[in-house]
Enzyme design. Sequence first.
Site, PDB file in Angstrom:
ATOM      1  N   TYR A  53       0.840  -1.208   0.000  1.00 48.91           N
ATOM      2  CA  TYR A  53       0.000   0.000   0.000  1.00 48.91           C
ATOM      3  C   TYR A  53       0.875   1.258   0.000  1.00 48.91           C
ATOM      4  CZ  TYR A  53      -3.732  -3.169   1.748  1.00 48.91           C
ATOM      5  OH  TYR A  53      -4.616  -4.192   1.927  1.00 48.91           O
ATOM      6  N   LYS A  78       1.277  -7.013   5.623  1.00 53.21           N
ATOM      7  CA  LYS A  78       1.349  -8.162   4.701  1.00 53.21           C
ATOM      8  C   LYS A  78       2.648  -8.133   3.913  1.00 53.21           C
ATOM      9  CE  LYS A  78      -3.567  -7.286   4.228  1.00 53.21           C
ATOM     10  NZ  LYS A  78      -3.711  -5.816   4.243  1.00 53.21           N
TER      11      LYS A  78
END
Length: 282
Positions: A53, A78
């Site tokens: 992100y 993640k």
Amino acid sequence: MKTLYDTFRLRNGVEIPCIGFGTWQTPDGDTAVMAVSEAIRAGYRHIDTAACYGNEVGVGRGIKASGLEREKLFVTSKVWNTERGYDKTLSAFEKTISDLGLDYLDLYLIHWPASSFRFENWEEINLGTWRAMTELYKAGRIKAIGVSNFLPHHLKALTETEISPMVNQIEYHPGLTQAETVAYCRENDIVVEAWSPLGTGRMLKSEELQVMAAKYGKSVAQLCIRWCLQNGVLPLPKSVTPSRIEENVDVFDFEITKEDMAEINAIPYFGGAGLHPDEIDF
Ligand code: A2P
């Protein structure tokens, strides 16, 4: 679930606050700082981010700015697809922790499975990544480990290892309930989390959902979030708008009837991210 502080309990006893704050597509910098601190002020105790992100620094700054004690917050990140495999995953974790400015993670996930579409040795790659996650977990650097976007055939090999995934975060919203994957997760005691519970905003345009939400005096966003909870799935709504950040957790003062749950569960697919784990090329 009766309040935002209620939790889903993982197989190892770790508890996850029942609504997470999504940050996919939240720009890094001031926007991420504002959104995350605003969410914590509004009562969220669970923040979901990812290396890919590109906003872990801003998310970390938002957490600091909130002034909330670290142990009162549940933070997930993640490992990205370019960092798969044992060695790279160990380094990716150190970068994530350093970017976030934290010294441990509550939950670390494999972002996408290596798939047979791209890799002949996809199972071996996933197992290598998983071995690193397991090691970090056993060393106490992460409180829980899991995966994201894994279908049953990707999950199977991992469930046969020493420590089976505790969470699977999948795209989940009306029209996309991934019944087979959810059933597999239930059988294997894996908590299911919903990314894009609002279909990245698409659900809000559904007339059927608008009519139903109005009946409860709620917004479609609130209906979708409540629907996830009543289905036993942990929603991760994203917003950078303070009024929506608050609206999305104001979901504990109504109950969707059995009939309406069945109606939403039966809505056919009407749009989503369109990313199939076996077909993605990233
Ligand atoms: P924004 O971030 O500009 O407020 P999802 O969680 O399914 O990925 O959906 C996120 C998208 O839905 C974002 O575009 C977000 O916009 C929008 N959104 C989030 N909450 C609401 C809400 N309560 N009402 C309308 N749109 C919302």
